[in-house]
Design a protein around this motif. Structure first.
Motif, PDB file in Angstrom:
ATOM      1  N   SER A  12       0.899  -1.330  -0.280  1.00 26.41           N
ATOM      2  CA  SER A  12      -0.130   0.129  -0.211  1.00 26.41           C
ATOM      3  C   SER A  12       0.884   1.180   0.384  1.00 26.41           C
ATOM      4  CB  SER A  12      -0.991   0.079   0.998  1.00 26.41           C
ATOM      5  OG  SER A  12       0.071   0.239   2.226  1.00 26.41           O
ATOM      6  N   TYR A  13       0.140   2.411  -0.011  1.00 26.28           N
ATOM      7  CA  TYR A  13       0.911   3.680  -0.070  1.00 26.28           C
ATOM      8  C   TYR A  13       1.599   3.843   1.344  1.00 26.28           C
ATOM      9  CZ  TYR A  13       1.251   8.255   1.026  1.00 26.28           C
ATOM     10  OH  TYR A  13       2.044  10.662   1.646  1.00 26.28           O
ATOM     11  N   HIS A  14       0.869   3.442   2.852  1.00 31.09           N
ATOM     12  CA  HIS A  14       1.980   3.260   3.641  1.00 31.09           C
ATOM     13  C   HIS A  14       2.749   2.298   4.067  1.00 31.09           C
ATOM     14  CE1 HIS A  14      -1.503   5.769   5.370  1.00 31.09           C
ATOM     15  NE2 HIS A  14      -2.435   4.287   4.679  1.00 31.09           N
ATOM     16  N   ALA A  15       2.812   1.317   2.703  1.00 36.53           N
ATOM     17  CA  ALA A  15       4.050   0.777   3.147  1.00 36.53           C
ATOM     18  C   ALA A  15       5.192   1.287   2.086  1.00 36.53           C
ATOM     19  CB  ALA A  15       3.969  -0.883   2.538  1.00 36.53           C
ATOM     20  N   GLU A  16       5.056   1.946   1.184  1.00 37.26           N
ATOM     21  CA  GLU A  16       6.248   2.809   0.791  1.00 37.26           C
ATOM     22  C   GLU A  16       6.298   3.881   1.141  1.00 37.26           C
ATOM     23  OE1 GLU A  16       4.137   2.960  -3.311  1.00 37.26           O
ATOM     24  OE2 GLU A  16       3.783   1.091  -3.843  1.00 37.26           O
ATOM     25  N   ALA A  17       5.572   4.882   1.617  1.00 35.86           N
ATOM     26  CA  ALA A  17       6.008   5.802   2.440  1.00 35.86           C
ATOM     27  C   ALA A  17       6.896   5.535   3.296  1.00 35.86           C
ATOM     28  CB  ALA A  17       5.012   6.607   2.960  1.00 35.86           C
ATOM     29  N   ASP A  18       6.260   4.233   4.032  1.00 38.33           N
ATOM     30  CA  ASP A  18       7.005   3.899   4.899  1.00 38.33           C
ATOM     31  C   ASP A  18       9.226   3.131   5.143  1.00 38.33           C
ATOM     32  OD1 ASP A  18       5.542   4.683   7.139  1.00 38.33           O
ATOM     33  OD2 ASP A  18       4.590   2.407   7.160  1.00 38.33           O
ATOM     34  N   GLY A  19       8.570   3.429   3.611  1.00 40.98           N
ATOM     35  CA  GLY A  19      10.251   2.499   3.399  1.00 40.98           C
ATOM     36  C   GLY A  19      10.233   1.143   3.756  1.00 40.98           C
ATOM     37  N   LEU A  20       9.395   0.511   3.665  1.00 39.99           N
ATOM     38  CA  LEU A  20       9.449  -1.330   3.745  1.00 39.99           C
ATOM     39  C   LEU A  20       8.872  -1.529   2.546  1.00 39.99           C
ATOM     40  CD1 LEU A  20       6.507  -1.409   6.763  1.00 39.99           C
ATOM     41  CD2 LEU A  20       9.096  -1.755   6.917  1.00 39.99           C
ATOM     42  N   SER A  21       9.999  -2.521   2.612  1.00 36.90           N
ATOM     43  CA  SER A  21      10.111  -3.451   1.306  1.00 36.90           C
ATOM     44  C   SER A  21       9.514  -5.030   1.703  1.00 36.90           C
ATOM     45  CB  SER A  21      11.840  -4.357   0.491  1.00 36.90           C
ATOM     46  OG  SER A  21      12.189  -5.153   2.056  1.00 36.90           O
ATOM     47  N   ALA A  22       8.651  -5.089   0.437  1.00 37.68           N
ATOM     48  CA  ALA A  22       7.827  -7.184   0.360  1.00 37.68           C
ATOM     49  C   ALA A  22       8.633  -7.489   1.577  1.00 37.68           C
ATOM     50  CB  ALA A  22       7.512  -7.595  -0.973  1.00 37.68           C
ATOM     51  N   ASP A  23       9.522  -7.782   1.145  1.00 37.44           N
ATOM     52  CA  ASP A  23      10.646  -8.750   2.726  1.00 37.44           C
ATOM     53  C   ASP A  23       9.785  -8.262   3.786  1.00 37.44           C
ATOM     54  OD1 ASP A  23      11.346 -10.085   0.374  1.00 37.44           O
ATOM     55  OD2 ASP A  23      13.065  -9.844   0.222  1.00 37.44           O
ATOM     56  N   ASP A  24      10.579  -7.185   3.910  1.00 40.52           N
ATOM     57  CA  ASP A  24      10.070  -6.411   5.245  1.00 40.52           C
ATOM     58  C   ASP A  24       8.756  -6.828   6.115  1.00 40.52           C
ATOM     59  OD1 ASP A  24      12.630  -5.219   5.304  1.00 40.52           O
ATOM     60  OD2 ASP A  24      12.142  -3.643   4.576  1.00 40.52           O
ATOM     61  N   ILE A  25       8.039  -6.635   5.112  1.00 40.21           N
ATOM     62  CA  ILE A  25       6.460  -7.515   5.376  1.00 40.21           C
ATOM     63  C   ILE A  25       6.533  -8.621   6.117  1.00 40.21           C
ATOM     64  CG2 ILE A  25       3.546  -6.617   4.814  1.00 40.21           C
ATOM     65  CD1 ILE A  25       5.017  -4.667   2.927  1.00 40.21           C
ATOM     66  N   ILE A  26       7.126  -9.435   5.158  1.00 37.50           N
ATOM     67  CA  ILE A  26       6.688 -11.503   5.252  1.00 37.50           C
ATOM     68  C   ILE A  26       7.202 -10.872   6.401  1.00 37.50           C
ATOM     69  CG2 ILE A  26       7.394 -12.911   4.171  1.00 37.50           C
ATOM     70  CD1 ILE A  26       7.501 -11.986   1.858  1.00 37.50           C
ATOM     71  N   GLU A  27       8.387 -10.442   7.066  1.00 42.79           N
ATOM     72  CA  GLU A  27       9.022 -10.963   8.683  1.00 42.79           C
ATOM     73  C   GLU A  27       8.435 -10.553   9.390  1.00 42.79           C
ATOM     74  OE1 GLU A  27      12.427 -11.898  10.172  1.00 42.79           O
ATOM     75  OE2 GLU A  27      13.044 -11.857   8.168  1.00 42.79           O
ATOM     76  N   GLN A  28       7.344  -9.119   9.234  1.00 43.64           N
ATOM     77  CA  GLN A  28       6.982  -8.817  10.509  1.00 43.64           C
ATOM     78  C   GLN A  28       5.752 -10.268  10.233  1.00 43.64           C
ATOM     79  OE1 GLN A  28       4.122  -5.299  10.122  1.00 43.64           O
ATOM     80  NE2 GLN A  28       6.638  -4.556   9.642  1.00 43.64           N
ATOM     81  N   LEU A  29       5.686 -10.854   9.013  1.00 43.22           N
ATOM     82  CA  LEU A  29       4.277 -12.067   8.914  1.00 43.22           C
ATOM     83  C   LEU A  29       5.144 -13.559   9.704  1.00 43.22           C
ATOM     84  CD1 LEU A  29       3.390 -12.601   5.328  1.00 43.22           C
ATOM     85  CD2 LEU A  29       1.663 -11.313   7.601  1.00 43.22           C
ATOM     86  N   PHE A  30       6.059 -13.305  10.231  1.00 42.91           N
ATOM     87  CA  PHE A  30       6.580 -14.571  10.857  1.00 42.91           C
ATOM     88  C   PHE A  30       6.227 -14.287  12.118  1.00 42.91           C
ATOM     89  CE2 PHE A  30      10.392 -15.313   7.178  1.00 42.91           C
ATOM     90  CZ  PHE A  30       9.179 -15.868   6.858  1.00 42.91           C
TER      91      PHE A  30
END
Length: 320
Positions: A302-320
């Motif tokens: 989302s726009y929020h993830a891009e604004a926070d500078g989070l990559s797809a891998d960063d978000i997947i890390e949160q899923l763990f």
């Protein structure tokens, strides 16, 4: 090829994998993670998308893999003027006044789709049926492809002018999306030493098409416990903002999540990862080991993830 038990066959696959890695390392310096995921995708009967800047040995890697595995290899250079018939083949009028089908380069074991995003969607779509069904339909006739069949596509992440982003349906066909990084100082030093001298490294063949097909079936036969299955499916479910497992944070960071094919690939990849590490059944750690390259190209930030500078891998890390 016959083994007395699947345990013995699994040990043979692990041994072959180590020998293959040793042969590839004669030519390719570093890139251990990339090589691991390429080989896992082959033994899992999947496809792999490599993303990296020019000069990181993407083409050399797939050529070397094809040599070590004793497979037919074809390279397709994707350009804006490439047509579907340049990939799958076309019918021509023969001397006997009958049409005959002339096979294109897709009729091979390993296909290198070089810079796949350089060609329009019409031509990109020519690979859809081949990647999913392992067949090509031309003039109403379906032609089976050679087995095993593996597509390794490359993309340049920097230069976007004159490119056509891969549609979601095309991306979803790829089991892994692997990003190549620059080599370390020591690795680059070794690359320069090996490639600027008078001698060139040669590799030995370690497997053939029949053995690879056998090991692909072996991977599918590996048992998986219910808790690992549930973990993989729940992990994919967490990526769906409107799903029952999504947290408020994920709903904020993602616009779209992964589909069921991601769950299938997680289990297949975990099975293969387990065998290559000397285990006879995957656990949750095996699922996590293959999760990032399987999920990263299946989620839409989302726009929020891009604004926070989070990559797809960063978000997947949160899923763990």
């Amino acid at each position: 090829m016959q083994y007395r038990s699947e345990v013995e066959a699994a040990d043979a696959l692990k041994s072959a994998y180590q020998e293959i890695r040793a042969e590839i390392s004669k030519v390719i310096v570093g890139q251990d993670e990339v090589i691991k995921f390429v080989l896992i995708s082959i033994f899992s009967n999947g496809h792999c998308l490599l993303v990296g800047v020019p000069g990181l040995a993407k083409t050399l890697l797939v050529q070397t893999v094809a040599q070590v595995l004793d497979l037919d290899f074809k390279r397709i250079q994707f350009t804006p003027d490439l047509m579907p018939s340049d990939i799958i083949g076309s019918e021509i009028l023969g001397e006997d006044r009958n049409f005959k089908f002339i096979k294109g380069p897709v009729f091979s074991n390993i296909i290198l789709a070089d810079e796949i995003n350089r060609t329009p969607p019409k031509t990109q779509a020519a690979l859809l049926e081949a990647m999913q069904e392992k067949a090509v339909t031309a003039a109403g006739v379906t032609h089976a492809l050679s087995k095993p069949f593996f597509v390794l596509a490359t993309q340049n992440p920097i230069e976007q002018e004159g490119t056509y982003p891969l549609p979601e349906a095309q991306l979803d066909r790829f089991m892994f999306n692997v990003t190549l990084g620059y080599p370390s100082f020591k690795e680059e030093l070794e690359v320069v030493k090996n490639t600027t001298g008078a001698t060139t490294a040669s590799v030995n063949k370690k497997l053939n098409a029949e053995q690879i097909s056998y090991f692909q079936q072996l991977v599918r036969n590996i048992p998986v416990s219910d808790n690992v299955l549930e973990y993989a499916v729940k992990l994919v479910g967490k990526t769906r903002p409107n799903g029952e497992f999504a947290t408020p944070q994920i709903k904020r960071l993602l616009n779209w999540g992964a589909g069921p094919r991601a769950s299938q690939f997680l289990i297949l990849g975990a099975k293969c990862h387990a065998v290559l590490n000397g285990k006879y059944s995957p656990d949750i750690e095996d699922v996590r080991a293959v999760a990032k390259p399987i999920l990263s190209h299946r989620i839409v930030r989302s726009y929020h993830a891009e604004a926070d500078g989070l990559s797809a891998d960063d978000i997947i890390e949160q899923l763990f």
